[in-house]
Design a protein around this motif. Structure first.
Motif: not given
Length: 301
Positions: A65-83, A122-124, A133-136
């Protein structure tokens, strides 16, 4: 709030880290604003690489519910890119990691889920340690967002739960220096924190219009301070454990000022504060005391 662990492991391997919150029972008590925003270490565990894992597992409803509310942490927003460098890691404590893995070491953006506790990070990572940056998001829906250095909270951070929001600066996992705490019941504190606890000098603002400015200790009004009321009356003097107690001066609504010794009593049932005054230092043994009555709303602190 949370912490990132920094304990030693028994053999070299990829390590997982976790934030954890340690909140004093009084901090959860809505009757006062005592804060313990202490970010304490827990443990580190070994990771196993290369297992057939295709997801981070089922997140708890409060976390999702929190993830849906807050979205992905901006620092890792490209994590779904194929690599090809994005990999899943399974840790011996049951936690799962997904993100950039280079030569078996976490280096870059990622996210981690502790299946047992339900916490989600979510972090680096740099050289297998959380740096940046990090979000717990905790299993109960509490959220800490800030900056990590070598697995520890350092820098500006924000903690939110159902009762309050706290903003301030962390040094090695503890809230230090100036910060702000706003409670859902309308009480606001601005001032100093020491080792994660309200301590030093600060100001409380109450929903009924009262304000206190002065010394605070262990989250309480304690020491020299000034309390003002919306009717322009005020007391300046000594406070002990949230109560007026000791030498000071009180200016009443009729502009009459009284110098001497005071103590106060809160009557929770009728939301009334009684202030007693005498010129005698042994005020609590006196029989004839002048008394002032003040109404208050909400938490009496």
């Amino acid at each position: 709030m949370g912490c990132v662990c920094n304990c030693k492991s028994s053999k070299p391997s990829t390590q997982s880290t976790q934030l954890s919150i340690n909140m004093a029972e009084q901090y959860r008590n809505n009757r006062n604003i005592n804060t313990q925003d202490s970010l304490e270490d827990i443990y580190q565990s070994l990771c196993n690489i290369g297992q057939e894992i295709t997801s981070l597992g089922q997140l708890k409803p409060e976390v999702q519910e929190r993830i849906n509310e807050l979205g992905t942490l901006k620092a890792i927003e490209n994590i779904d890119t194929n690599t090809s460098n994005y990999k899943y890691l399974q840790c011996s404590d049951g936690s799962l990691f997904y993100g950039l893995v280079i030569n078996g070491v976490r280096n870059g953006i990622g996210k981690q889920h502790w299946l047992t506790d339900g916490n989600y990070l979510e972090s680096v990572w740099v050289n297998d340690k959380a740096n940046g940056p990090a979000r717990m998001i905790y299993s109960n829906g509490d959220v800490f967002e800030g900056h990590l250095i070598e697995n520890k909270a350092n820098g500006f951070g924000i903690f939110k739960n159902k009762k309050k929001e706290v903003r301030g600066y962390w040094i090695d996992n503890r809230l230090q220096g100036n910060g702000i705490e706003v409670r859902k019941n309308g009480i606001k504190y601005e001032g100093q924190f020491k080792c994660g606890i309200i301590d030093g000098r600060g100001q409380y603002s109450f929903p009924d219009g009262r304000k206190y400015c002065g010394q605070v200790k262990q989250g309480l009004m304690h020491g020299e301070g000034l309390m003002t009321w919306p009717d322009y009356s005020y007391f300046k003097g000594e406070f002990r454990n949230n109560h007026i107690k000791g030498y000071g001066c009180y200016t009443h609504t009729d502009s009459e000022t009284y110098f001497g010794y005071f103590f106060s009593i809160y009557h929770q049932d009728v939301k009334q504060l009684e202030i007693f005054y005498s010129n005698d230092p042994n005020i609590q043994e006196c029989k004839n005391l002048k008394k002032f009555k003040k109404q208050y709303g909400g938490d009496h602190q």
